[in-house]
Design an enzyme around this catalytic site. Sequence first.
Site, PDB file in Angstrom:
ATOM      1  N   HIS A  19      -3.864 -48.336 -63.186  1.00 47.65           N
ATOM      2  CA  HIS A  19      -4.322 -49.453 -62.358  1.00 47.65           C
ATOM      3  C   HIS A  19      -5.488 -48.955 -61.500  1.00 47.65           C
ATOM      4  CE1 HIS A  19      -2.200 -47.595 -59.000  1.00 47.65           C
ATOM      5  NE2 HIS A  19      -1.047 -47.685 -59.633  1.00 47.65           N
ATOM      6  N   HIS A  22      -5.301 -45.614 -59.540  1.00 46.23           N
ATOM      7  CA  HIS A  22      -5.626 -44.414 -60.312  1.00 46.23           C
ATOM      8  C   HIS A  22      -7.142 -44.318 -60.533  1.00 46.23           C
ATOM      9  CE1 HIS A  22      -1.525 -45.565 -62.114  1.00 46.23           C
ATOM     10  NE2 HIS A  22      -1.292 -44.530 -61.330  1.00 46.23           N
ATOM     11  N   CYS A 133      15.471 -39.428 -54.027  1.00 46.98           N
ATOM     12  CA  CYS A 133      14.890 -40.677 -54.531  1.00 46.98           C
ATOM     13  C   CYS A 133      14.262 -40.410 -55.891  1.00 46.98           C
ATOM     14  CB  CYS A 133      13.844 -41.231 -53.564  1.00 46.98           C
ATOM     15  SG  CYS A 133      12.981 -42.684 -54.225  1.00 46.98           S
ATOM     16  N   CYS A 136      10.476 -41.456 -56.062  1.00 47.27           N
ATOM     17  CA  CYS A 136       9.534 -40.487 -55.482  1.00 47.27           C
ATOM     18  C   CYS A 136       9.624 -39.129 -56.157  1.00 47.27           C
ATOM     19  CB  CYS A 136       9.822 -40.285 -53.992  1.00 47.27           C
ATOM     20  SG  CYS A 136       9.525 -41.715 -52.953  1.00 47.27           S
ATOM     21  N   CYS A 150      14.677 -45.771 -49.156  1.00 46.93           N
ATOM     22  CA  CYS A 150      13.410 -45.059 -49.317  1.00 46.93           C
ATOM     23  C   CYS A 150      12.287 -45.970 -48.843  1.00 46.93           C
ATOM     24  CB  CYS A 150      13.199 -44.685 -50.781  1.00 46.93           C
ATOM     25  SG  CYS A 150      11.511 -44.125 -51.145  1.00 46.93           S
ATOM     26  N   HIS A 153      10.145 -47.106 -52.088  1.00 44.57           N
ATOM     27  CA  HIS A 153      10.748 -47.814 -53.219  1.00 44.57           C
ATOM     28  C   HIS A 153      11.822 -48.818 -52.810  1.00 44.57           C
ATOM     29  CE1 HIS A 153       8.845 -44.295 -55.123  1.00 44.57           C
ATOM     30  NE2 HIS A 153       8.615 -45.144 -56.099  1.00 44.57           N
ATOM     31  N   LYS A 303      -0.622 -56.074 -50.129  1.00 43.34           N
ATOM     32  CA  LYS A 303      -0.281 -54.785 -50.702  1.00 43.34           C
ATOM     33  C   LYS A 303      -0.223 -54.904 -52.223  1.00 43.34           C
ATOM     34  CE  LYS A 303       3.272 -51.186 -50.718  1.00 43.34           C
ATOM     35  NZ  LYS A 303       4.607 -50.774 -50.209  1.00 43.34           N
ATOM     36  N   LYS A 306       3.649 -54.549 -58.335  1.00 49.59           N
ATOM     37  CA  LYS A 306       3.988 -55.257 -59.566  1.00 49.59           C
ATOM     38  C   LYS A 306       4.571 -56.625 -59.256  1.00 49.59           C
ATOM     39  CE  LYS A 306       5.065 -51.160 -62.361  1.00 49.59           C
ATOM     40  NZ  LYS A 306       6.120 -50.459 -63.115  1.00 49.59           N
TER      41      LYS A 306
END
Length: 645
Positions: A19, A22, A133, A136, A150, A153, A303, A306
């Site tokens: 995405h 990256h 986690c 992570c 977390c 997540h 933010k 997905k």
Amino acid sequence: MPRPFYVTTPIYYVNDRPHIGHAYTTIAADLLTRFHRMAGREAFFLTGTDEHGTKVAEAAQAAGLSEQAFCDRTVETFVSAWKKLDIEYNYFIRTTSERHKVAVLKLLDAMRSAKTEDGRDVVYSDYYEGLYCTGCEKFLTEKELVDGLCPFHKRPPEKLREKNYFFRLTAFAHRIKERIESGELVILPEERRNEVLGLIDQELPDFSLSRERVKWGIPLSFDRSQVAYVWVDALSNYISGIGYGDDPASFTKWWDEAEVVHLMAKDILKFHCFYWPAMLMAAGIKLPNVMFLHGFFTVDGEKMSKSLGNQIDPNEMVAKFGPDGARYLLLTQYPFGIDGDIQAKRFVTQYNADLANDLGNLVSRVVKMIIADFGGRLPQPDRELQGLEQLMLLAEELPDSAYAHIKHFRITNAIADSINLVRATNKFFNDTTPWLLGKQGEKARQGAILYACCELIRIVSIMLYPVMPRKMREIRAVFGLDDSTLTLDNARQFFNLTPGTPVRLEQSVFPRIDTPFESGKGTAAAEPGTTPTTPSTEGLLDITDFQKADLRVAKVVSAEKVTGATKLLKLQIDLGSETRQIVAGVAEHYPPERITGMKIIVVTNLKPAVIRGIESRGMLLAAKAGSNLVLLTPDGDLSPGAKVS
């Protein structure tokens, strides 16, 4: 000779497709590499994929594939995306490669042999009981949780108790702090440096080097029941990719003798700025020179996630704006290094304003006037041209000022300086009115203005090359320039172009875009590990839409080349009931004498278009494979006007 420059990106997890998060870091690393090379430095750019750990194993299982098969498939989405974005890395490291495994085991063995300053083993065996986690791939403390979850997540971590090997981090905290405070290890921006120093003062506990329960990883050489902890495995890529395990000469050049820069987002600060330096110290390896941790970004104020469906696939941006437009838009949304907002809703507006109008239109106006008024050859300069002195000063200062920005990671500033020169050149062109001078018979002054504009465009083509390599090469080709002069030294020179040089412009460098950018419209790759339950209809035509196209057989009555264009032909075609004129870009494959008399297939109900000042009423159909183009023709002796269905 300046010392070599070595830059890395994080390696990206293969449980997700690429995405723009990256892409952002990777394009920035590519830009830095190209800029330093233009300054005369040798440079090495490393990127790659992180392929071990529980997350990857779970994603592979969900996809019904072995871990290695899943990794092999997903890695291709990253390789393909970087190729489309013209990312030119020197090496793509995969943590499942044998080369990487050799380096990881060598590093682990070196750390296991090390002693702390007070004589204790750096690596020791113990039981770990705590919170982990999987998202992570890291152990968490109670302090790090938010409402028991977390923070990244939003799910509760798993409680684990297992035998692991640990790294005695506490023994290295004060030494890392000394290196940071002395400037030997530079952490940027300043707020990230302060954050790391704050972490050190919290006295973080020792961390696990291995996992007993995880099976998808690199088994330890000294205990095959354990695999390397995924972060130890991943961080090692920075040295495995340049020869730590198998090429001592390469490793010496690109690590020991180079300026080493790690680029990453700020969410992996602890691992890179605390764990990694400690591991290197224990193994007797020098530390990186710079850790640059850029901020997070939102997409249109939200933010990126997905669940919101706003993860923009870089392939979509390339499909809409081309690789250069996509690179430019991502790097110019806000200052590099801070948190910011990617304003996808404004992509088209910004592209048209900065690239189509400012830069592309400048090139078109200048070159077309040279073609029309000077026979397509670069006119003579005038070193005393009134109004040029200030603009020359701005141009001559640009290479050094932009490179100073680059050396301090002010990427956005370096780009802005170059775009400002484009705008200043446009103002100079408009203020000096060369089109009027030509009509008034002041050809020498008109030519001198056009020459000066070409020189400024040439300088810009160097300075923006690291941002938009493909389009800057297109611009340089207008003046017959190749890559041999893509240097900062060359950009520092004015009156460099040779008068009389042929100039050519076959098409607009940055065509305007008139439709909005909409993410998720079918250009993105399928989510790794998922199988659609129903075929996607995105991008497909309904039969009624196809039936709207009126395809007819036509006979080419006559053909001639369009003046000033190498690819265009002006055709007169017989449609049975009428004769029409169309303009087609087939001249390189079908010269006039060959196409005249041919029967072709034409779309007849397109809106008329004006191409190079010539009206075109229709479009012929052709197929292209590589550099080979073939016209579609009827299989049989059909009369002009016959309908194709």
